[in-house]
Design a protein around this motif. Sequence first.
Motif, PDB file in Angstrom:
ATOM      1  N   ASP A 264       0.844  -1.198   0.000  1.00 37.54           N
ATOM      2  CA  ASP A 264       0.000   0.000   0.000  1.00 37.54           C
ATOM      3  C   ASP A 264       0.882   1.251   0.000  1.00 37.54           C
ATOM      4  O   ASP A 264       0.900   2.022   0.961  1.00 37.54           O
TER       5      ASP A 264
ATOM      6  N   SER B 109       1.892  -3.424  -5.481  1.00 37.42           N
ATOM      7  CA  SER B 109       2.374  -2.192  -4.838  1.00 37.42           C
ATOM      8  C   SER B 109       3.512  -1.560  -5.637  1.00 37.42           C
ATOM      9  O   SER B 109       3.551  -0.343  -5.819  1.00 37.42           O
TER      10      SER B 109
ATOM     11  N   THR C 220      -3.430  -8.182  -8.953  1.00 40.13           N
ATOM     12  CA  THR C 220      -3.960  -6.840  -9.194  1.00 40.13           C
ATOM     13  C   THR C 220      -4.316  -6.575 -10.644  1.00 40.13           C
ATOM     14  O   THR C 220      -5.191  -5.763 -10.932  1.00 40.13           O
TER      15      THR C 220
ATOM     16  N   VAL D 217      -3.321   2.595  -6.779  1.00 37.36           N
ATOM     17  CA  VAL D 217      -3.837   2.900  -5.436  1.00 37.36           C
ATOM     18  C   VAL D 217      -2.674   3.331  -4.550  1.00 37.36           C
ATOM     19  O   VAL D 217      -1.725   2.575  -4.335  1.00 37.36           O
TER      20      VAL D 217
ATOM     21  N   SER E 150      -1.558   5.276  -0.763  1.00 36.32           N
ATOM     22  CA  SER E 150      -2.092   5.415   0.596  1.00 36.32           C
ATOM     23  C   SER E 150      -1.617   6.682   1.288  1.00 36.32           C
ATOM     24  O   SER E 150      -0.518   7.180   1.026  1.00 36.32           O
TER      25      SER E 150
ATOM     26  N   LYS F 288      -0.890   7.185   4.979  1.00 36.75           N
ATOM     27  CA  LYS F 288      -0.769   6.421   6.221  1.00 36.75           C
ATOM     28  C   LYS F 288      -1.296   7.199   7.425  1.00 36.75           C
ATOM     29  O   LYS F 288      -1.819   6.609   8.370  1.00 36.75           O
TER      30      LYS F 288
ATOM     31  N   LYS G  39      -6.883   5.041   1.432  1.00 33.91           N
ATOM     32  CA  LYS G  39      -6.290   4.679   0.140  1.00 33.91           C
ATOM     33  C   LYS G  39      -6.949   5.515  -0.949  1.00 33.91           C
ATOM     34  O   LYS G  39      -8.168   5.647  -0.975  1.00 33.91           O
TER      35      LYS G  39
ATOM     36  N   HIS H  70     -11.135  -0.522  -0.211  1.00 35.17           N
ATOM     37  CA  HIS H  70     -10.077   0.495  -0.144  1.00 35.17           C
ATOM     38  C   HIS H  70     -10.045   1.178   1.220  1.00 35.17           C
ATOM     39  O   HIS H  70      -8.981   1.432   1.779  1.00 35.17           O
TER      40      HIS H  70
ATOM     41  N   ALA I 261      -7.641  -0.345   4.787  1.00 28.62           N
ATOM     42  CA  ALA I 261      -6.701   0.584   5.418  1.00 28.62           C
ATOM     43  C   ALA I 261      -7.003   0.741   6.915  1.00 28.62           C
ATOM     44  O   ALA I 261      -6.079   0.770   7.738  1.00 28.62           O
TER      45      ALA I 261
ATOM     46  N   HIS J 154      -5.484  -6.297   0.898  1.00 23.80           N
ATOM     47  CA  HIS J 154      -6.518  -5.895  -0.054  1.00 23.80           C
ATOM     48  C   HIS J 154      -7.320  -7.082  -0.610  1.00 23.80           C
ATOM     49  O   HIS J 154      -8.552  -7.071  -0.612  1.00 23.80           O
TER      50      HIS J 154
END
Length: 380
Positions: free
Chosen positions: A64, A92, A124, A133, A135, A137, A142, A249, A253, A259
């Motif tokens: 992420d 990722s 993916t 996607v 993120s 944090k 996301k 999404h 998170a 995911h």
Amino acid sequence: MDYISIKTNVYLGEGALDHLLEWQNKRIFIVTDPFMIKSGMINMLFERLHASNEQYVFSNIVPDPPIEIVTEGVEALGSFQADLIIAIGGGSAIDAAKAMKMFAKRIFDQHDIPFVAIPTTSGTGSEVTSFSVISDKNKNVKYPLVSDEMLPEEAILDPVLVKSVPDFITADTGMDVLTHAIEAYVSTKANDISDALAEKAIKLVFAYLPRAYKDGNDLEAREKMHNASCLAGMSFNIASLGLNHGIAHVAGAKFKIAHGRMNSLLLPHVIEFNADYKPGYSKDGGNETAARYAEIAKHLGLPAPNARSGVRSLVQAIKHLQKQLGMPQTLQECNVELSILEKRKEEIAEGALKDGCTVTNPRVPSPKDVAGILDKMFQA
């Protein structure tokens, strides 16, 4: 009117990595993750890069990928003055490279740099999509980015790269593939082309994911799942996704759940929600979306004498597949406490309804609907 463009050239099958030998006299910016370096898997790439090339390896990628890592990569990409980007790793690494490419082009006013995506997980479909996607944090959020600027020119699908993927990641990423294909199939933007891609991906997942999970060295199963991931990616790049991803999404998170696993937890409940729309029911007990799910059941050879029965068959088949893969089926099994769910529920619902994927869901959800799905997920 629908418009379909499939920009990415796809090289697939055992030995597909050898295509890299054709790139010569390039300044190559390689985006990957620390595991690829530590495990030595990155050498499979280096062995196929011509001596005339210069390389810069950016390996700070984490799951992420956060905005800060993307920013760091954009700066490195600009200063290296790359004329080719290669991303090798899971979703990722590919997602981060996409975002880096897009932002670097805009910030440094660069020409369009060729981009090669090499996935090392089958999940993916990022190697053939306009989606990335990223993120935040700090906010536990996301952000899906969507732009054709991020589409790779080439994708290399070599099953040798996924042989060492652990069984639980094989399960999580494989269920992500299934979710992509099913959501694309019932999307409000679905068409005959996206349908064909989704149907094949769904069939491949049910046939080969259990085999890939049980035996990582089953190269046929690995290759078929790699292809299924790509097909599902092409399908949702045309048709987009739905509420399943819209919730995943945000909830993924918030609860720190992978995911693909979050998508898997949601899938039976979102299917039931979309299919249980009272207005417009036909005589056989289903709405248009229920009929679409029943079509999937029929393609899989499941009992579907009417739409409602087809939906039930599909949901039961998904739950059986989850059990074959040793996957959790409730949030409680993922160590999510009820008090935390209650605290986050409203925030998740709000974020899910704002998510771009939810726009093409076949049934328009309310915050109450999302909360209801989360309640059912807690202890099914």
